[in-house]
Design a protein around this motif. Structure first.
Motif, short mmCIF file in Angstrom:
data_model
loop_
_atom_site.label_atom_id
_atom_site.label_comp_id
_atom_site.label_asym_id
_atom_site.label_seq_id
_atom_site.Cartn_x
_atom_site.Cartn_y
_atom_site.Cartn_z
N GLN A 20 0.81 5.12 -12.03
CA GLN A 20 0.75 5.88 -10.79
C GLN A 20 0.51 4.97 -9.59
OE1 GLN A 20 1.30 9.12 -10.38
NE2 GLN A 20 1.72 9.42 -12.57
N THR A 21 0.71 3.65 -9.76
CA THR A 21 0.43 2.70 -8.68
C THR A 21 1.68 1.91 -8.35
OG1 THR A 21 -1.85 2.49 -9.50
CG2 THR A 21 -1.07 0.82 -7.94
N TRP A 22 1.90 1.75 -7.04
CA TRP A 22 3.03 0.97 -6.54
C TRP A 22 2.52 -0.31 -5.89
CZ3 TRP A 22 8.25 1.92 -7.00
CH2 TRP A 22 8.62 3.18 -7.50
N PHE A 23 3.25 -1.40 -6.16
CA PHE A 23 2.89 -2.70 -5.59
C PHE A 23 4.08 -3.26 -4.82
CE2 PHE A 23 0.27 -2.11 -9.36
CZ PHE A 23 -1.00 -2.43 -8.91
N CYS A 24 3.75 -4.16 -3.89
CA CYS A 24 4.77 -4.82 -3.08
C CYS A 24 4.71 -6.32 -3.38
CB CYS A 24 4.54 -4.57 -1.59
SG CYS A 24 5.77 -5.32 -0.52
N SER A 25 5.78 -6.87 -3.97
CA SER A 25 5.81 -8.27 -4.40
C SER A 25 6.38 -9.16 -3.30
CB SER A 25 6.65 -8.39 -5.67
OG SER A 25 7.97 -7.94 -5.43
N THR A 26 5.64 -9.28 -2.21
CA THR A 26 6.07 -10.15 -1.10
C THR A 26 5.44 -11.53 -1.18
OG1 THR A 26 4.29 -9.28 0.28
CG2 THR A 26 6.44 -8.18 0.41
N GLY A 27 4.52 -11.75 -2.13
CA GLY A 27 3.81 -13.02 -2.23
C GLY A 27 2.52 -13.04 -1.46
N LEU A 28 2.27 -12.03 -0.63
CA LEU A 28 1.03 -11.95 0.13
C LEU A 28 0.11 -10.92 -0.52
CD1 LEU A 28 2.48 -11.92 3.78
CD2 LEU A 28 1.51 -13.86 2.52
N PHE A 41 -0.64 3.28 -3.32
CA PHE A 41 0.27 2.23 -2.83
C PHE A 41 -0.57 1.05 -2.32
CE2 PHE A 41 2.53 6.21 -2.48
CZ PHE A 41 3.82 5.92 -2.87
N HIS A 42 -0.30 -0.14 -2.86
CA HIS A 42 -0.94 -1.36 -2.38
C HIS A 42 0.03 -2.06 -1.43
CE1 HIS A 42 -4.46 -1.31 -5.12
NE2 HIS A 42 -3.62 -0.64 -5.93
N LEU A 43 -0.29 -1.98 -0.12
CA LEU A 43 0.63 -2.44 0.90
C LEU A 43 -0.06 -3.42 1.85
CD1 LEU A 43 2.15 1.09 1.68
CD2 LEU A 43 3.04 -0.63 0.09
N HIS A 44 0.61 -3.68 2.96
CA HIS A 44 0.10 -4.57 3.99
C HIS A 44 0.02 -3.82 5.31
CE1 HIS A 44 2.06 -7.04 0.86
NE2 HIS A 44 1.05 -7.91 1.09
N LYS A 45 -0.96 -4.17 6.13
CA LYS A 45 -1.23 -3.41 7.34
C LYS A 45 -0.13 -3.56 8.39
CE LYS A 45 -6.26 -3.92 6.94
NZ LYS A 45 -7.47 -4.50 7.56
N PHE A 46 0.31 -4.76 8.65
CA PHE A 46 1.17 -4.99 9.81
C PHE A 46 2.50 -4.25 9.74
CE2 PHE A 46 4.44 -7.41 12.04
CZ PHE A 46 3.95 -7.33 13.33
N PRO A 47 3.25 -4.27 8.63
CA PRO A 47 4.53 -3.56 8.63
C PRO A 47 4.39 -2.07 8.91
CG PRO A 47 4.40 -5.06 6.77
CD PRO A 47 3.02 -4.97 7.35
N LEU A 48 3.25 -1.46 8.49
CA LEU A 48 3.10 -0.02 8.67
C LEU A 48 2.57 0.34 10.05
CD1 LEU A 48 3.36 -0.30 5.53
CD2 LEU A 48 1.97 1.77 5.38
#
Length: 644
Positions: A20-28, A41-48
């Motif tokens: 039930q968890t989504w990850f973003c593989s951007t290297g950061l 969702f494990h994301l990054h602040k700036f894009p959102l």
């Protein structure tokens, strides 16, 4: 055909899922956690925050330290976790496709997250709104978007997506398809047949018009849930759609969602297997609510909805114990068009609490009362006139619906008569509603009464006479009279009446035959003479036109010879007195020729052409006293014939 889509973003996929968890593989490393329902969702602040004002304000209000993860919760986000994943891809610039199934959720989520142009050019609100405006020109995509609106309520209502979808569908469904040379395709572009040229405005130059049925949209709208379907039908009605088309859609929708409508209406077919319905999982309470809503959508115009469907709907409402106002509306509407019903549809099983009779007689009685009331109102509004039985049987008279219902009621009485629980007052009440003038023949009601008497042998004589009073024995056919005179179940008084009126009818018929025979003999002679004269005159005129010219020519030649001969004889007589005796002998017995009129000439019975005249038959008759006078007459006749 390909569905309408819009592609956004250019980057490759970087999201992956673990349970039930989504990850973003951007290297950061992730510095923002967003929870939507049970999905994380494990994301990054700036894009959102660069795209959403709501996310930026939430991050700011949470007072998160730069090196700590910030947790945001959006449990009421329109479209749920599936829609938020698309929003995140848009913020990261990942490739995604907009289509009719996800556009409504994305548009509502963009509005919820305040992703306007103030946060950046080409933001999600602008992109989704542009796609919606293009999608409204396509029937199938608009239907799919309208179905998806249910998942995003009430945001789809606030953004008027539902109303815009309904208005677009109403405009297309109410359009006259005969104005187009070919149907509009799913992609929204006009399809021109091969080999034809398409002009700049999409009109095919040589294509012939192709007719499309008016029910082409029934199947598409039948998948909508009742609230949206109801709004759509009301919009169609407001747009001026014909009641018959609306009724057709309601019938299709009811058959799709009400499984009881697919069952047979009578006891004779109760063992037949009913077709499988897509709505068989609905409970009786849900089906009752659905049925009541469907009844409210049925057009009230007479004849718009098929009578057999209304009767099946009424039977289903009895099974589901629908509220009385629902059944009353159906009974009134059926009564207004009862003349269009079939006998098998009227055989509604009695499922009431009393179960007194096999069939629901009281329901048919109420329906018949409604029909009589409507029929009387229509007759009062029309002019008064005299009606005979031939007009009723001919089918061209306004009273024909009443005669049709009379036949229908007689057949219904014959079907319910074998029920031993059917009381005499109910039978009489149902039969007596039909007026006597509506039955040109009473064979139908006689058959029903005979069946009832056979099924109820315990009736006393007074009751038998009472039920036979429903018949008019003067309107029975010869077969019915023959059967009635030998029917032991009928009371003696009724049989005597039948015999009396039959004898009276026979005497009247015999008197009429004698009168007609006398008049025919008298008129036959005069008619024959007139016909013979007319035939002769007509035949003579035709024959004269064909042979007149030849006869005149021959007659002139003969008269010239006769005159020349007479002149020579007279010259000889002048020279010698003794020539008078010879002259008298020659002309004593000659006949005077008849004057020939081409218009009055008549053909001979032996030949169609006149034969040439000879000297013995055509010479002019000379008077014994004065031969020269007759000679002069011959010359004058010759002159007249030449002039003619």
């Amino acid at each position: 055909m390909a569905r309408l889509i819009m592609r956004l973003g250019s980057k490759s996929e970087v999201f992956y899922r673990d349970g039930q968890t989504w990850f973003c593989s951007t290297g950061l490393p992730s510095d923002l956690v967003v929870e939507v329902g049970e999905t994380t969702f494990h994301l990054h602040k700036f894009p959102l925050l660069s795209r959403s004002l709501v996310i930026a304000n939430r991050i700011k209000d949470s007072c998160c330290v730069d090196d700590e993860n910030c947790v945001l919760q959006f449990h009421d986000l329109p479209g749920g976790a599936k829609t938020f994943l698309l929003v995140a891809k848009f913020c990261y610039g990942i490739r995604l496709e907009l289509n009719a199934m996800n556009i409504v959720g994305l548009r509502c989520a963009a509005e919820y997250l305040q992703m306007s142009e103030d946060q950046g050019d080409g933001n999600l609100i602008l992109q989704t709104e542009s796609f919606l405006n293009e999608m409204f020109g396509h029937w199938t995509d608009t239907i799919k978007a309208l179905e998806a609106c249910e998942e995003s309520l009430p945001y789809s209502e606030e953004l008027q997506i539902v109303s815009r979808c309904i208005d677009s569908l109403a405009m297309k469904a109410c359009a006259d398809t005969s104005l187009f040379s070919w149907p509009v395709s799913e992609s929204g572009t006009a399809q021109c047949p091969e080999g034809n040229h398409v002009l700049w405005n999409g009109i095919c130059s040589t294509a012939k018009p192709q007719t499309s049925s008016e029910d082409w949209w029934y199947e598409d709208v039948s998948f909508l849930r009742l609230p949206l379907y109801k709004r759509l039908i009301l919009a169609f009605d407001s747009s001026g759609m014909k009641p018959e088309r609306i009724a057709g859609s309601v019938v299709h929708y009811a058959k799709t969602h009400l499984p009881l409508l697919c069952r047979e209406p009578s006891f004779q077919s109760r063992n037949n297997a009913a077709p499988v319905s897509t709505a068989s999982h609905l409970s009786d309470m849900d089906q009752r609510s659905l049925l009541e809503e469907i009844v409210a959508l049925i057009p009230t115009q007479k004849g718009a909805t098929p009578t057999n469907f209304l009767l099946r709907l009424l039977r289903t409402s009895m099974v589901l114990r629908a509220r009385p106002p629902c059944q009353e509306k159906l009974e009134r509407q059926i009564g207004a068009q009862l003349d269009q019903a079939a006998l098998e549809d009227l055989l509604i099983p009695n499922i009431g609490y009393s179960m007194e009779t096999l069939y629901d007689i009281d329901c048919i009685q109420r329906i018949l009362d409604h029909f009589i009331r409507v029929d009387h109102e229509s007759l009062n509004s029309s002019s008064s006139y005299i009606i005979d039985d031939e007009q009723l049987m001919g089918g061209s008279h306004p009273l024909t619906p009443m005669t049709t219902v009379a036949t229908l009621v007689d057949g219904y009485l014959a079907e319910v008569a074998p029920d031993v629980n059917l009381k005499l007052p109910k039978f009489q009440s149902l039969a007596a509603v039909i007026p006597d003038y509506a039955r040109p023949t009473n064979d139908g009601i006689y058959r029903a009464i005979d069946i009832y008497l056979k099924a109820h042998p315990w009736l006393i004589d007074s009751e038998r006479e009472q039920i036979c009073g429903l018949m008019n024995c003067q309107k029975l056919s010869l077969e019915a009279i023959t059967h009635a005179t030998q029917n032991e179940r009928l009371p003696l008084r009724f049989i005597v009446q039948v015999l009396f009126f039959e004898q009276l009818r026979l005497r009247t018929s015999i008197a009429g035959w004698v009168f007609v025979s006398d008049n025919f003999e008298n008129s036959q002679n005069s008619t024959g003479n007139n016909a013979a004269s007319a035939s002769i005159v007509h035949g003579g005129a035709v024959q004269d036109r064909c042979t007149g010219a030849n006869d005149i020519t021959e007659r002139i030649s003969e008269l010239e010879k006769e005159c020349l001969s007479m002149k020579e004889e007279l010259e000889k007589l002048v020279k010698a007195k003794r020539g008078w005796n010879i002259f008298l002998k020659k002309f004593r017995f000659r006949s005077k020729p008849k004057s020939i009129d081409p218009k009055m000439a008549k053909p001979s019975s032996d030949s169609k052409k006149l034969k040439p005249c000879n000297s013995k038959t055509s010479a002019p008759k000379v008077s014994f006293a004065n031969g020269s006078e007759n000679f002069n007459k011959g010359e004058s006749e010759l002159q007249v014939l030449k002039e003619n």
